[in-house]
Design an enzyme around this catalytic site. Structure first.
Site, PDB file in Angstrom:
ATOM      1  N   ASP A  63      -6.811  -8.099   4.600  1.00  0.00           N
ATOM      2  CA  ASP A  63      -6.025  -8.922   3.661  1.00  0.00           C
ATOM      3  C   ASP A  63      -5.460 -10.185   4.312  1.00  0.00           C
ATOM      4  O   ASP A  63      -4.858 -11.013   3.625  1.00  0.00           O
ATOM      5  CB  ASP A  63      -4.863  -8.100   3.091  1.00  0.00           C
ATOM      6  CG  ASP A  63      -5.359  -7.001   2.151  1.00  0.00           C
ATOM      7  OD1 ASP A  63      -6.468  -7.148   1.604  1.00  0.00           O
ATOM      8  OD2 ASP A  63      -4.641  -6.005   1.974  1.00  0.00           O
TER       9      ASP A  63
ATOM     10  N   SER B 109       0.833  -1.212   0.000  1.00  0.00           N
ATOM     11  CA  SER B 109       0.000   0.000   0.000  1.00  0.00           C
ATOM     12  C   SER B 109       0.865   1.259   0.000  1.00  0.00           C
ATOM     13  O   SER B 109       0.604   2.221  -0.727  1.00  0.00           O
ATOM     14  CB  SER B 109      -0.886   0.028   1.251  1.00  0.00           C
ATOM     15  OG  SER B 109      -1.797  -1.028   1.223  1.00  0.00           O
TER      16      SER B 109
HETATM   17  C1  S3P Z   1      -5.646  -1.355   0.108  1.00  0.00           C
HETATM   18  C2  S3P Z   1      -6.856  -1.395   0.734  1.00  0.00           C
HETATM   19  C3  S3P Z   1      -7.605  -2.624   0.970  1.00  0.00           C
HETATM   20  C4  S3P Z   1      -6.767  -3.866   0.750  1.00  0.00           C
HETATM   21  C5  S3P Z   1      -5.916  -3.769  -0.463  1.00  0.00           C
HETATM   22  C6  S3P Z   1      -4.984  -2.577  -0.384  1.00  0.00           C
HETATM   23  C7  S3P Z   1      -4.967  -0.057  -0.078  1.00  0.00           C
HETATM   24  O1  S3P Z   1      -8.698  -2.683   0.070  1.00  0.00           O
HETATM   25  O2  S3P Z   1      -7.575  -5.014   0.669  1.00  0.00           O
HETATM   26  O3  S3P Z   1      -5.118  -4.950  -0.597  1.00  0.00           O
HETATM   27  O4  S3P Z   1      -3.752  -0.033  -0.372  1.00  0.00           O
HETATM   28  O5  S3P Z   1      -5.638   0.975   0.093  1.00  0.00           O
HETATM   29  P1  S3P Z   1     -10.115  -1.974   0.439  1.00  0.00           P
HETATM   30  O6  S3P Z   1      -9.782  -0.600   0.787  1.00  0.00           O
HETATM   31  O7  S3P Z   1     -10.933  -2.074  -0.789  1.00  0.00           O
HETATM   32  O8  S3P Z   1     -10.652  -2.779   1.580  1.00  0.00           O
END
Ligand code: S3P
Length: 439
Positions: free
Chosen positions: A319, A27
């Protein structure tokens, strides 16, 4: 991105010892490229994740005229072009498997003065995009979708207006998309979250000196400010460390030190859930680095117990559920997860795919509409399918530590999206794992 078919073969048993340092946070790596590209000046990043997803973002910004050096040993230099400096790419931008790239970039690109089309692989092209295109349309963006899905054709040259948006789902991707669009909008955009989600965008905007207000579950910013280049250190990804936390918890006689793991409080649900399950997890060293909290974490074998997973921890561990389901399979008693419908629209339907695999491996697992019920038991042996989902592949690899026989996991090439070097690191820690490539 690779077209090879890679299957994992995991032999039963093993223990996790020693210390490992998992690759950089996915992220944060995505966001470093996005904000670094729009900043004034050169942003230097260390610890960048050299996985396919983050590289897809990096290549996208290169295609829009940003000079980016690296990654070399996790170091990247981004020559920012300023808020208005991106150029129309020569072709459609392919984002592979990466939902974060597509959702965040749809916001940022809605504020540009050129048209651009974002495409993805089969999994990404099946994922819901209306969650971002609907609120963006309210801001004045023009985006054509294929029935709410990718490809996304984003039309440039529109004036964006700030909105007040109550998010119907707890999603950091939606929040971040709207914050990035909000930088280009007239007025003050305010987003209210129904539950806490990861706040890396807010933290990184502050590191780039873009004013952001955070007040409980509301985050606001005004359009029209600028980003100032900075130095960023990407900590190890807790979502990657999670496989090893569960591995060391379920394997006998284990004590594994995980070094340099990001423990931003919006990401630590996996630690809280494992502790509630009687996990033995100790933060041995904690420090601040570049606006994020980082720690060395010691995980020891534990007799895990089944639990009802508290609802407030779901977005904080969103996740990590595939591997937490493996922990539940090794726990005494029943584990129940509810309020996690989002798992059905991740890189795969993570509820159904995990149920299918756990049943194959002799565990009593039942899907529910928004979660799962798992009865702890004995993992046997068999062949399971990752459904091209990196986290499913790595979760079932950890199951080998407590299985009776060999586990074969089919279609693991996508592990490269988030965890390059997974096999080597898992083997170093003590898992008997090998990859077989079919062409
Ligand atoms: C992420 C947010 C999450 C996560 C994804 C990465 C991000 O998704 O599942 O792997 O980097 O903002 P959601 O915000 O849709 O839950």
């Amino acid at each position: 991105m690779s077209n090879k078919i890679i299957n994992y073969k995991v032999q039963p048993g093993g223990k996790f010892t020693g210390d490992i340092t998992v690759p950089g946070d996915k992220s944060i790596s995505h966001r470093s490229i996005m904000l670094g590209s729009l900043a004034d000046g050169i942003t230097k990043v260390s610890g960048f994740l050299e996985g396919d997803d983050a590289i897809a973002t990096l290549n996208a910004f290169k295609a829009m005229g940003v000079k980016i050096e690296g990654p070399i040993n996790g170091e990247v230099s981004i020559h920012g072009v300023g808020m208005q400096g991106l150029q129309k790419p020569a072709a459609d931008i392919y984002l592979g498997n990466s939902g974060t790239s597509m959702r965040l970039m749809s916001g940022l690109l809605s504020g540009q003065d050129f048209d651009v089309t974002l495409t993805g692989d089969k999994s990404l092209s099946g994922r819901p995009m209306k969650r971002v295109t609907d609120p963006l349309a309210r801001m004045g963006a023009k985006i054509d979708t294929a029935d709410g899905k990718a490809p996304l054709r984003i039309h440039g040259g529109n004036t964006l207006h700030a909105i007040q948006y109550d998010m119907p789902i707890a999603s950091a991707q939606v929040k971040s998309c709207l914050l990035l669009a909000g930088m280009y909008a007239q007025g003050k955009t305010t987003i209210t979250e129904p539950g806490i989600t990861r706040d890396h965008t807010e933290r990184m905007l502050q590191a780039f000196q873009y004013p952001v207000e955070v007040d409980a579950n509301k985050v606001s910013l005004e359009g029209g400010h600028r980003l100032k280049a900075c130095e960023l250190h990407v900590p190890g990804d807790i979502s990657s460390a999670a496989f090893f936390m569960v591995g060391a918890s379920i394997a006998k006689d284990s004590a594994l030190l995980l070094k340099n793991v990001g423990i931003n409080p919006t990401r630590t649900g996996v630690i809280d859930i494992l502790k509630l399950m009687n996990g033995d997890i100790t933060i041995v060293k904690e420090y601040q680095r570049g606006g994020e909290v980082v720690a060395d974490i010691l995980v020891r074998s534990a007799e895990l117990k089944g639990i009802n997973i508290p609802a407030h921890l779901v977005p904080l561990a969103i996740d990590e559920f595939p591997v937490l389901f493996v922990a539940a399979a090794c726990a005494e008693g029943q584990t129940v997860l509810t309020g996690a419908k989002e798992l059905r629209v991740k890189e795969s339907d993570r509820i159904q795919v995990m149920v299918d695999g756990l049943l194959t491996l002799g565990i009593d697992a039942k899907p529910t509409e928004d979660g799962i019920i798992i009865q702890g038991g004995q993992l046997t042996s068999g062949t399971v399918h990752s459904h091209d989902d990196h986290r499913i592949a790595m979760a079932f690899a950890m199951a080998g530590l407590r299985a009776e026989g060999e586990i074969i996991i089919e279609d693991c090439a996508n592990v490269a999206t988030s965890f390059p070097g997974f096999i080597e690191m898992a083997a170093k820690a003590g898992l008997s794992i090998a990859a077989e490539t079919q062409s």
